[in-house]
Design a protein around this motif. Sequence first.
Motif, PDB file in Angstrom:
ATOM      1  N   TRP A 153     -59.902 -47.878  14.753  1.00 59.30           N
ATOM      2  CA  TRP A 153     -59.973 -46.683  14.845  1.00 59.30           C
ATOM      3  C   TRP A 153     -59.467 -45.740  16.222  1.00 59.30           C
ATOM      4  O   TRP A 153     -58.717 -44.822  16.306  1.00 59.30           O
ATOM      5  CB  TRP A 153     -61.574 -46.238  14.767  1.00 59.30           C
ATOM      6  CG  TRP A 153     -61.721 -45.073  14.894  1.00 59.30           C
ATOM      7  CD1 TRP A 153     -62.508 -44.080  15.628  1.00 59.30           C
ATOM      8  CD2 TRP A 153     -61.424 -44.098  13.694  1.00 59.30           C
ATOM      9  NE1 TRP A 153     -62.722 -42.630  15.164  1.00 59.30           N
ATOM     10  CE2 TRP A 153     -61.915 -42.770  13.828  1.00 59.30           C
ATOM     11  CE3 TRP A 153     -60.975 -44.219  12.318  1.00 59.30           C
ATOM     12  CZ2 TRP A 153     -62.027 -41.658  12.936  1.00 59.30           C
ATOM     13  CZ3 TRP A 153     -60.743 -43.036  11.523  1.00 59.30           C
ATOM     14  CH2 TRP A 153     -61.119 -41.899  11.873  1.00 59.30           C
ATOM     15  N   TYR A 196     -54.048 -31.970  13.786  1.00 61.42           N
ATOM     16  CA  TYR A 196     -52.990 -32.815  12.670  1.00 61.42           C
ATOM     17  C   TYR A 196     -51.794 -32.013  12.140  1.00 61.42           C
ATOM     18  O   TYR A 196     -51.402 -32.609  11.051  1.00 61.42           O
ATOM     19  CB  TYR A 196     -53.859 -33.537  11.966  1.00 61.42           C
ATOM     20  CG  TYR A 196     -54.547 -34.823  12.713  1.00 61.42           C
ATOM     21  CD1 TYR A 196     -55.606 -34.515  13.519  1.00 61.42           C
ATOM     22  CD2 TYR A 196     -54.083 -36.099  12.472  1.00 61.42           C
ATOM     23  CE1 TYR A 196     -56.260 -35.657  14.339  1.00 61.42           C
ATOM     24  CE2 TYR A 196     -54.487 -37.066  12.964  1.00 61.42           C
ATOM     25  CZ  TYR A 196     -55.793 -36.904  14.067  1.00 61.42           C
ATOM     26  OH  TYR A 196     -56.600 -37.870  14.547  1.00 61.42           O
ATOM     27  N   ASP A 201     -55.568 -46.022  16.032  1.00 64.66           N
ATOM     28  CA  ASP A 201     -55.006 -44.738  15.091  1.00 64.66           C
ATOM     29  C   ASP A 201     -55.026 -43.368  15.947  1.00 64.66           C
ATOM     30  O   ASP A 201     -54.363 -42.558  15.637  1.00 64.66           O
ATOM     31  CB  ASP A 201     -55.963 -44.784  13.738  1.00 64.66           C
ATOM     32  CG  ASP A 201     -55.261 -45.716  12.633  1.00 64.66           C
ATOM     33  OD1 ASP A 201     -54.062 -46.171  13.002  1.00 64.66           O
ATOM     34  OD2 ASP A 201     -56.102 -45.931  11.730  1.00 64.66           O
ATOM     35  N   LYS A 202     -56.228 -43.381  16.650  1.00 65.59           N
ATOM     36  CA  LYS A 202     -56.341 -41.946  17.205  1.00 65.59           C
ATOM     37  C   LYS A 202     -55.349 -41.894  18.362  1.00 65.59           C
ATOM     38  O   LYS A 202     -54.634 -40.745  18.542  1.00 65.59           O
ATOM     39  CB  LYS A 202     -57.619 -42.004  18.055  1.00 65.59           C
ATOM     40  CG  LYS A 202     -58.912 -41.758  17.063  1.00 65.59           C
ATOM     41  CD  LYS A 202     -59.204 -40.301  17.167  1.00 65.59           C
ATOM     42  CE  LYS A 202     -59.964 -40.041  15.955  1.00 65.59           C
ATOM     43  NZ  LYS A 202     -60.422 -38.435  15.843  1.00 65.59           N
ATOM     44  N   PHE A 261     -52.050 -43.116  18.308  1.00 68.32           N
ATOM     45  CA  PHE A 261     -50.824 -43.125  17.786  1.00 68.32           C
ATOM     46  C   PHE A 261     -50.406 -42.038  16.954  1.00 68.32           C
ATOM     47  O   PHE A 261     -50.758 -42.260  15.787  1.00 68.32           O
ATOM     48  CB  PHE A 261     -50.291 -44.652  17.379  1.00 68.32           C
ATOM     49  CG  PHE A 261     -50.080 -45.466  18.324  1.00 68.32           C
ATOM     50  CD1 PHE A 261     -48.905 -45.553  19.076  1.00 68.32           C
ATOM     51  CD2 PHE A 261     -51.079 -46.284  18.901  1.00 68.32           C
ATOM     52  CE1 PHE A 261     -48.675 -46.616  20.046  1.00 68.32           C
ATOM     53  CE2 PHE A 261     -50.771 -47.157  19.970  1.00 68.32           C
ATOM     54  CZ  PHE A 261     -49.638 -47.382  20.432  1.00 68.32           C
ATOM     55  N   ARG A 306     -57.893 -46.456   2.346  1.00 71.69           N
ATOM     56  CA  ARG A 306     -57.107 -46.410   3.728  1.00 71.69           C
ATOM     57  C   ARG A 306     -56.069 -47.270   4.041  1.00 71.69           C
ATOM     58  O   ARG A 306     -55.732 -47.915   4.798  1.00 71.69           O
ATOM     59  CB  ARG A 306     -58.098 -46.825   4.465  1.00 71.69           C
ATOM     60  CG  ARG A 306     -58.701 -45.714   5.863  1.00 71.69           C
ATOM     61  CD  ARG A 306     -59.607 -46.406   6.560  1.00 71.69           C
ATOM     62  NE  ARG A 306     -58.895 -47.120   7.815  1.00 71.69           N
ATOM     63  CZ  ARG A 306     -58.478 -46.742   8.960  1.00 71.69           C
ATOM     64  NH1 ARG A 306     -58.763 -45.425   9.217  1.00 71.69           N
ATOM     65  NH2 ARG A 306     -57.839 -47.611   9.854  1.00 71.69           N
ATOM     66  N   GLU A 330     -50.097 -37.064   8.757  1.00 75.03           N
ATOM     67  CA  GLU A 330     -51.007 -38.170   8.669  1.00 75.03           C
ATOM     68  C   GLU A 330     -52.174 -37.715   7.634  1.00 75.03           C
ATOM     69  O   GLU A 330     -53.282 -37.536   7.796  1.00 75.03           O
ATOM     70  CB  GLU A 330     -51.592 -38.902   9.939  1.00 75.03           C
ATOM     71  CG  GLU A 330     -50.671 -39.466  10.791  1.00 75.03           C
ATOM     72  CD  GLU A 330     -51.242 -39.523  12.303  1.00 75.03           C
ATOM     73  OE1 GLU A 330     -52.162 -38.818  12.634  1.00 75.03           O
ATOM     74  OE2 GLU A 330     -50.356 -39.953  12.845  1.00 75.03           O
ATOM     75  N   PHE A 383     -55.866 -38.624   7.658  1.00 74.05           N
ATOM     76  CA  PHE A 383     -56.879 -38.321   8.537  1.00 74.05           C
ATOM     77  C   PHE A 383     -57.043 -36.665   8.046  1.00 74.05           C
ATOM     78  O   PHE A 383     -58.083 -36.026   8.298  1.00 74.05           O
ATOM     79  CB  PHE A 383     -56.391 -38.595  10.141  1.00 74.05           C
ATOM     80  CG  PHE A 383     -56.365 -39.821  10.073  1.00 74.05           C
ATOM     81  CD1 PHE A 383     -57.583 -40.637  10.202  1.00 74.05           C
ATOM     82  CD2 PHE A 383     -55.038 -40.257  10.789  1.00 74.05           C
ATOM     83  CE1 PHE A 383     -57.154 -41.811  10.475  1.00 74.05           C
ATOM     84  CE2 PHE A 383     -55.114 -41.496  10.953  1.00 74.05           C
ATOM     85  CZ  PHE A 383     -56.081 -42.532  11.029  1.00 74.05           C
TER      86      PHE A 383
END
Lengths: 342, 450
Positions: A309, B397, A312-313, A315, B365, B378, B381
């Motif tokens: 987790w 995002y 992922d945050k 990059f 995922r 992305e 997310f």
Amino acid sequence: MSEKKERIILDAAFQPQVRTETDTRRLMLDVIIALMPALIVAVLQFGVHVLLVVCCSVVSAVFWEWGYRKLFHKETSIGDLSAVVTGLLLAMTLPPTAPWWIAPIGTLFGIVVVKQLYGGIGKNFLNPALAGRAFLLSSYALIMANWSIPNALSGTVDGTTMATPLAGLYSGTMPAYFDVNHLFMGYIPGSIGEISTLAILIGGGYLIYRNVISWRIPVSFIGTVAIVTLLSGREGFGHFDWMVYNLFSGSMVFGAFFMATDYATSPVTLNGQLLYGVGCGLLTVLIRYFGGFPEGTTYAILIMNLCTWAIDKGFHRHQFGVSKEDIAAAKAAKKAAKEAAK
Amino acid sequence: MTHTFKGGVHPNYMKAPQVPVNVVTPPAQVVIPMVQHIGAPCKPLVAKGDYVKMGQKIGENPAPVSAPVHASVSGKVVAVEPRPHPLGDMVMSVVIENDYQDTPCHDLAPLTEEERKSPEAILARIREAGVVGLGGAMFPTAFKIRSGIGKVDKLVINGAECEPYLNGDHLTMLTFPEQLLKGIELVRIACGVEKAYYGIEVNKQDAINLLNSKHPEQYGIEIVPEAVKYPQGGEKMQIKAVTGREVKPGGLPAGVGACVISTRTCYAVYQACYEGKPVIERIVTTGGSALDGPHNALTRIGTPLGYLAEQCGGFVKDPKKVVLGGPMMGICATSLDAPTIKGTAGVLYFTKQEDRNLKNPQCIRCGKCIQVCPMNLEPVFMYMYYKKGDYENLEKYHVNDCFECGSCSFNCPARMPLTHAFKTAKLMLQAKAAKEKAEAEARAAKEAQK
């Protein structure tokens, strides 16, 4: 005609109106197909008892998944085959001498505690199969380290059980029958799925060819182990030999293709996947060199699962239309504004 | 060497350019909506009982971002009233009863050779003929070109036609290569640039060869072969592939000196300038499992969707949904009575067979959405934050960068409604910004009163 027109109620569903054929079930089926070469090698080397272990594992995994969801009145999810994959993967990590009842205990932990309690497919933060294996490893340490002799070595070695090449490697006494060819073909003792690097590479290649997994995690994982072991050889081995032995013995390659690439527990960002692979590789080598277990793949991957987790945050890909110069300019402007405020 | 961009997907193309173009008999009544473009709606110029000729202007708005509409048949106006619009809602439309005479209207004379060299004359004609982005966006072409003059140094003509099913552009290239090149030349002159780059996906190699044999260089055109990948025909992807430039987030193509015009639009410009013909018909590709097979139908604007299906062999199965445009970005019509409009490149009559959506999808995922997003987003997310209603993170995002190409949803094995979610999220963000702005203005007004 007007009557017919009224009968037709059009569905204004959301775009896009077409979708790819590959669904979750197909992906899982591909993983099952990819595991077949390793399973065949295991049956050839250890006999049909392997099939009993695998069957118990798969059937129990599906049963726990179905039972849990039935019990709590949730939509049944065994149709996506993910429970079959979990059961199959767990069986692959068991020793060929494992009793039939051990796999259901591992799948109970993996499917119910690790996967379903967190909401089912895609929501778990640990690899269910590996978590099940870790649970069994700490509960039944002796059973989990009982390696039977492969058929290819039945005349060469006496007794009913023997040490794995990895144990030999790290105690400094590598017997002659563990040559590179034997390691590659799978003429060695070990867990059901891990013995033949060749079979694993065939399965892993299939997964990459089918675009089920990307090359990033396996390549960075195996690459890291290769580089670190090449740079830090042991006495009594050539640097290159040491690297090759490290790559082909143990469950590292199996873990890199089948365990570390688990969707829910590995990063989805592209550079994040590379870092995750490198982390898995480093931890594997560290545990092999300094840890209490001969093999470190299981815990290396589980630890990196927990970091997923955060990785992922950290990059994000560059935003389309924003160049490096733009980012630098924005940073400089921010800095200037800060100083002006002072 | 083919040019392309990063990401993208390879849908099943289902193209059938070999099917000959069938000229659809115009229906007994055409319905011409006053909104067939982005911008100010037109006001009807005719009233019930009037007689109109084919090609006569029947709706107009003097606003700069607008385009007039023309009658696609000759006959009597039987109603001027709100009718179902293909993109939903009821829209003021002119209904014409066809007298099947096709009495032409000569309001627009072909441009003289002198005029065809003057950007102003060409732009005035493009506007008068009601030319809009016929790729589907329907942005008024004259305004688009005019706003880019002086800023644009790379004119890109979009010949990718990356959406599955659609063949209209391909067939135009094959049937009218010289006319098309002349149309591009006119657009190039109007833009005031020396050269136009014509990006064509290499699955249309026959068209590339044909166009190259007609000496495009004498019109100031270079053909750029492109890789076959969706969404190659997206405006930003097309610019990236041909010029290597990336349009800034929230920016216009003119910001990086580029302007993208579609193939069919260029052909419409040719017709407007050389033949004095406004936009009143186009090739509409029909297909989908509710029909017998694919058809390439030369269709008048204003043909009802149900009638069009009858003309293409009729339904073999009851359609479940009717998609306007290609299946990736096209949206669903809500009524078979709605007419085709200028931007309708295809009409797909789908049944359950094409439907792969799930009732209760579960994200696994896998990250396949990230691998294919052409905008480097992305989606996995973004969808999570959408579900939570977390606007702040949605903006962080870059959900506003999403141009709704549908690649993520297409590629999603778990069948998540990703594109739909981002479309909604963008609308919610817009509404939120508008509300905040209104509140701030109200506050300022209050303070000013004090």
